[in-house]
Design a protein around this motif. Structure first.
Motif, PDB file in Angstrom:
ATOM      1  N   ASP A   1       0.800  -1.225   0.000  1.00  0.00           N
ATOM      2  CA  ASP A   1       0.000   0.000   0.000  1.00  0.00           C
ATOM      3  C   ASP A   1       0.830   1.270   0.000  1.00  0.00           C
ATOM      4  OD1 ASP A   1      -2.410  -1.253  -0.083  1.00  0.00           O
ATOM      5  OD2 ASP A   1      -2.814  -1.138   2.061  1.00  0.00           O
ATOM      6  N   THR A   2       2.100   1.176   0.373  1.00  0.00           N
ATOM      7  CA  THR A   2       2.849   2.408   0.636  1.00  0.00           C
ATOM      8  C   THR A   2       4.176   2.522  -0.101  1.00  0.00           C
ATOM      9  OG1 THR A   2       3.798   1.360   2.611  1.00  0.00           O
ATOM     10  CG2 THR A   2       1.816   2.693   2.922  1.00  0.00           C
ATOM     11  N   ASP A   3       4.876   1.418  -0.339  1.00  0.00           N
ATOM     12  CA  ASP A   3       6.198   1.475  -0.945  1.00  0.00           C
ATOM     13  C   ASP A   3       6.123   1.372  -2.468  1.00  0.00           C
ATOM     14  OD1 ASP A   3       7.393   1.684   1.548  1.00  0.00           O
ATOM     15  OD2 ASP A   3       7.499  -0.494   1.808  1.00  0.00           O
ATOM     16  N   LYS A   4       7.302   1.403  -3.096  1.00  0.00           N
ATOM     17  CA  LYS A   4       7.392   1.336  -4.551  1.00  0.00           C
ATOM     18  C   LYS A   4       8.247   0.142  -4.951  1.00  0.00           C
ATOM     19  CE  LYS A   4       8.108   4.401  -8.536  1.00  0.00           C
ATOM     20  NZ  LYS A   4       8.516   5.751  -8.976  1.00  0.00           N
ATOM     21  N   VAL A   5       7.856  -0.552  -6.018  1.00  0.00           N
ATOM     22  CA  VAL A   5       8.613  -1.719  -6.466  1.00  0.00           C
ATOM     23  C   VAL A   5       9.975  -1.272  -6.982  1.00  0.00           C
ATOM     24  CG1 VAL A   5       6.505  -2.962  -7.122  1.00  0.00           C
ATOM     25  CG2 VAL A   5       7.729  -1.624  -8.838  1.00  0.00           C
ATOM     26  N   LYS A   6      10.944  -2.173  -6.936  1.00  0.00           N
ATOM     27  CA  LYS A   6      12.235  -1.923  -7.561  1.00  0.00           C
ATOM     28  C   LYS A   6      12.124  -2.309  -9.026  1.00  0.00           C
ATOM     29  CE  LYS A   6      14.924  -2.594  -3.338  1.00  0.00           C
ATOM     30  NZ  LYS A   6      15.999  -3.374  -2.658  1.00  0.00           N
ATOM     31  N   ILE A   7      12.446  -1.387  -9.898  1.00  0.00           N
ATOM     32  CA  ILE A   7      12.179  -1.583 -11.317  1.00  0.00           C
ATOM     33  C   ILE A   7      12.926  -2.778 -11.885  1.00  0.00           C
ATOM     34  CG2 ILE A   7      13.960   0.063 -12.004  1.00  0.00           C
ATOM     35  CD1 ILE A   7      10.572  -0.646 -13.750  1.00  0.00           C
ATOM     36  N   GLU A   8      14.157  -3.004 -11.434  1.00  0.00           N
ATOM     37  CA  GLU A   8      14.918  -4.119 -11.982  1.00  0.00           C
ATOM     38  C   GLU A   8      14.290  -5.458 -11.591  1.00  0.00           C
ATOM     39  OE1 GLU A   8      16.868  -2.784  -8.110  1.00  0.00           O
ATOM     40  OE2 GLU A   8      16.074  -1.854  -9.940  1.00  0.00           O
ATOM     41  N   LEU A   9      13.707  -5.540 -10.387  1.00  0.00           N
ATOM     42  CA  LEU A   9      13.031  -6.771  -9.965  1.00  0.00           C
ATOM     43  C   LEU A   9      11.716  -6.954 -10.717  1.00  0.00           C
ATOM     44  CD1 LEU A   9      13.642  -6.716  -6.097  1.00  0.00           C
ATOM     45  CD2 LEU A   9      14.905  -7.959  -7.862  1.00  0.00           C
ATOM     46  N   LEU A  10      11.007  -5.857 -10.977  1.00  0.00           N
ATOM     47  CA  LEU A  10       9.774  -5.948 -11.760  1.00  0.00           C
ATOM     48  C   LEU A  10      10.063  -6.446 -13.170  1.00  0.00           C
ATOM     49  CD1 LEU A  10       6.748  -5.439 -12.203  1.00  0.00           C
ATOM     50  CD2 LEU A  10       7.325  -3.067 -12.772  1.00  0.00           C
ATOM     51  N   ILE A  11      11.096  -5.908 -13.802  1.00  0.00           N
ATOM     52  CA  ILE A  11      11.458  -6.347 -15.152  1.00  0.00           C
ATOM     53  C   ILE A  11      11.795  -7.836 -15.153  1.00  0.00           C
ATOM     54  CG2 ILE A  11      13.145  -6.103 -17.007  1.00  0.00           C
ATOM     55  CD1 ILE A  11      11.177  -3.805 -16.922  1.00  0.00           C
ATOM     56  N   GLU A  12      12.552  -8.286 -14.164  1.00  0.00           N
ATOM     57  CA  GLU A  12      12.879  -9.718 -14.066  1.00  0.00           C
ATOM     58  C   GLU A  12      11.615 -10.563 -13.956  1.00  0.00           C
ATOM     59  OE1 GLU A  12      15.574 -10.610 -10.924  1.00  0.00           O
ATOM     60  OE2 GLU A  12      17.123  -9.208 -11.615  1.00  0.00           O
ATOM     61  N   THR A  13      10.668 -10.109 -13.157  1.00  0.00           N
ATOM     62  CA  THR A  13       9.421 -10.845 -12.975  1.00  0.00           C
ATOM     63  C   THR A  13       8.612 -10.893 -14.263  1.00  0.00           C
ATOM     64  OG1 THR A  13       9.329 -10.217 -10.638  1.00  0.00           O
ATOM     65  CG2 THR A  13       7.286 -10.967 -11.643  1.00  0.00           C
ATOM     66  N   ILE A  14       8.541  -9.780 -14.968  1.00  0.00           N
ATOM     67  CA  ILE A  14       7.794  -9.745 -16.231  1.00  0.00           C
ATOM     68  C   ILE A  14       8.416 -10.691 -17.251  1.00  0.00           C
ATOM     69  CG2 ILE A  14       7.159  -8.288 -18.190  1.00  0.00           C
ATOM     70  CD1 ILE A  14       6.923  -5.955 -16.189  1.00  0.00           C
ATOM     71  N   ILE A  15       9.751 -10.728 -17.294  1.00  0.00           N
ATOM     72  CA  ILE A  15      10.434 -11.658 -18.206  1.00  0.00           C
ATOM     73  C   ILE A  15      10.043 -13.100 -17.883  1.00  0.00           C
ATOM     74  CG2 ILE A  15      12.697 -12.591 -18.837  1.00  0.00           C
ATOM     75  CD1 ILE A  15      13.793  -9.725 -18.517  1.00  0.00           C
ATOM     76  N   LYS A  16      10.007 -13.439 -16.592  1.00  0.00           N
ATOM     77  CA  LYS A  16       9.622 -14.793 -16.181  1.00  0.00           C
ATOM     78  C   LYS A  16       8.164 -15.077 -16.530  1.00  0.00           C
ATOM     79  CE  LYS A  16      12.842 -14.928 -12.257  1.00  0.00           C
ATOM     80  NZ  LYS A  16      12.938 -14.911 -10.770  1.00  0.00           N
ATOM     81  N   MET A  17       7.280 -14.104 -16.293  1.00  0.00           N
ATOM     82  CA  MET A  17       5.861 -14.264 -16.616  1.00  0.00           C
ATOM     83  C   MET A  17       5.681 -14.559 -18.101  1.00  0.00           C
ATOM     84  SD  MET A  17       4.398 -11.049 -14.388  1.00  0.00           S
ATOM     85  CE  MET A  17       2.758 -11.062 -15.108  1.00  0.00           C
ATOM     86  N   LYS A  18       6.359 -13.799 -18.926  1.00  0.00           N
ATOM     87  CA  LYS A  18       6.191 -13.961 -20.372  1.00  0.00           C
ATOM     88  C   LYS A  18       6.785 -15.276 -20.856  1.00  0.00           C
ATOM     89  CE  LYS A  18       5.254  -9.381 -21.954  1.00  0.00           C
ATOM     90  NZ  LYS A  18       5.099  -8.651 -23.209  1.00  0.00           N
ATOM     91  N   LYS A  19       7.885 -15.692 -20.245  1.00  0.00           N
ATOM     92  CA  LYS A  19       8.513 -16.944 -20.640  1.00  0.00           C
ATOM     93  C   LYS A  19       7.580 -18.126 -20.405  1.00  0.00           C
ATOM     94  CE  LYS A  19      12.800 -19.595 -20.129  1.00  0.00           C
ATOM     95  NZ  LYS A  19      14.113 -19.689 -19.425  1.00  0.00           N
ATOM     96  N   ARG A  20       6.741 -18.043 -19.351  1.00  0.00           N
ATOM     97  CA  ARG A  20       5.788 -19.105 -19.048  1.00  0.00           C
ATOM     98  C   ARG A  20       4.745 -19.256 -20.151  1.00  0.00           C
ATOM     99  NH1 ARG A  20       4.516 -20.460 -13.659  1.00  0.00           N
ATOM    100  NH2 ARG A  20       2.334 -19.863 -13.996  1.00  0.00           N
ATOM    101  N   ARG A  21       4.561 -18.243 -20.963  1.00  0.00           N
ATOM    102  CA  ARG A  21       3.614 -18.295 -22.088  1.00  0.00           C
ATOM    103  C   ARG A  21       4.343 -18.279 -23.428  1.00  0.00           C
ATOM    104  NH1 ARG A  21       1.216 -19.467 -18.360  1.00  0.00           N
ATOM    105  NH2 ARG A  21      -0.675 -18.591 -17.432  1.00  0.00           N
TER     106      ARG A  21
END
Length: 388
Positions: free
Chosen positions: A351-371
């Motif tokens: 609710d209060t903090d901000k994601v670390k962009i490099e970790l978000l990018i890593e997660t998106i890469i993993k999400m897309k690889k699953r498809r």
């Protein structure tokens, strides 16, 4: 003839419009771009979008010219409008059309520099002829238009028997049910088209015990989990995994809500993951109209039913409760077993903090690889731009 599709930025289309152009809106079985392409199939299509979206839109629509320095003369169409075949004569015959103060179309009679194009849009608003072409001014408009557009699109789906089904399948109002190529309908399934057509597109899997009520569109390569209840006015997919109880939702491609939980009157972006047991409220306890908060603005939707508006790449943990009229931006990681705030900005961590962009990018890469998909350089640059 040139067909120029422009963005209408006067409405409230966030979080969808944060990283999408209105031409990608899917109301019914196809998106706004494909509706225009089907009408003007022999014409050159030019797209005019925000500079930040230029590279991503060019990747998605490689057959189109995007943001040329000079816009050639032709017919200009609002990308937020929902065009039908029967509208073509009025578009071609009328200098300019509008609906509810939204410019729908206008004729451009000379080449203009792209920097002057938006000024022409403002000039043409005052010389329009009124029309009944629907336009998405606010994102929640999609819910009232889902039913008529699914019914309209059903006429383009013709008989097909190239799918597998268990003998226990129950079809109610069978002539309003379409099942696509290579789809698999397992045991104990009820397809009820009493209130409107059901369109199950190609390569869809309905697991055991699923109930689907029409009108409903389930997109290509999607999966519906066992014992799920897919109620009226849902537009799902492509390549989504959906479970639990879902009613009157617009769910873009590659998103997951595969486990139990209720989701109602909600817009869900692409690559969203909703954890098991997550529920949203779509009706206030006092039955009053729902308001949506965006930044410091409170918008009156004039709707009694409205759930959540959730942007791309957002992940919601198990057992989360979302309040009526909740707004979640893109790239949010939400974990809260109490009712969450109604406004959660893009890239929030909790609710209060901000994601670390490099970790978000890593997660998106993993999400897309699953498809079996990849995060393109243009997409990554857009995410980084929006983050900053």
């Amino acid at each position: 003839m040139n067909i120029i599709i422009f963005e209408d930025n006067s409405g409230f289309l966030v979080p969808f419009s944060i990283n999408h152009s209105p031409i990608e809106l899917r109301i019914g079985a196809i998106n706004n771009f494909d509706r225009i392409k089907n009408i003007f199939s022999n014409d050159k299509i030019i797209l005019v979008v925000r500079d930040s979206l230029k590279r991503v839109i060019k990747e998605k629509f490689p057959e189109c010219e995007v943001n040329p320095e000079y816009i050639p003369k032709g017919v200009c169409l609002n990308g937020s409008a929902i065009f039908k075949n029967e509208h073509s004569d009025a578009i071609l015959a009328t200098k300019a059309l509008s609906n509810n103060n939204s410019l729908i179309s206008f004729h451009l009679n000379k080449d203009v520099h792209i920097e002057s194009f938006n000024d022409l849009i403002d000039e043409n608003i005052d010389v329009t002829k009124s029309c009944d072409i629907d336009v998405i001014n606010n994102l929640w408009d999609i819910f009232s238009l889902s039913e008529p557009m699914i019914k309209y699109d059903y006429q383009n789906f013709h008989y097909n028997n190239n799918y597998s089904f268990h003998h226990s399948l129950i079809r109610i109002n069978e002539d309003q049910i379409y099942i696509g190529n290579n789809s698999e309908i397992k045991a104990g399934i009820v397809l009820d088209a009493t209130s409107g057509p059901i369109i199950i597109d190609d390569n869809v899997v309905l697991e055991h015990g699923v109930i689907v009520e029409g009108p409903c569109y389930i997109g290509k390569n999607s999966l519906i989990s066992p014992n799920s209840i897919i109620r009226k006015n849902n537009i799902i997919g492509p390549m989504c995994k959906i479970g639990g109880e879902v009613t009157c939702c617009n769910i873009l491609g590659y998103s997951n809500k595969v486990h139990d939980g209720f989701l109602g009157h909600s817009y869900i972006g692409e690559w969203v993951n909703i954890g098991a047991g997550t529920n949203n409220s779509n009706l206030k306890n006092n039955y009053s109209l729902v308001k949506v908060q965006f930044e410091n603005i409170l918008l009156d939707t004039k709707l009694k039913f409205l759930g959540s508006l959730i942007g791309d790449y957002t992940r919601i943990s198990i057992g989360t409760n979302l309040n009526t009229g909740s707004y979640l931006g893109i790239g949010v990681n939400l974990f809260n077993h109490d009712f969450s705030k109604k406004y959660i900005p893009s890239f929030s961590w909790g609710d209060t903090d901000k994601v670390k962009i490099e970790l978000l990018i890593e997660t998106i890469i993993k999400m897309k690889k699953r498809r079996s998909c990849k995060l393109t350089l243009a997409e990554e640059k857009l995410i980084n731009y929006l983050y900053k």
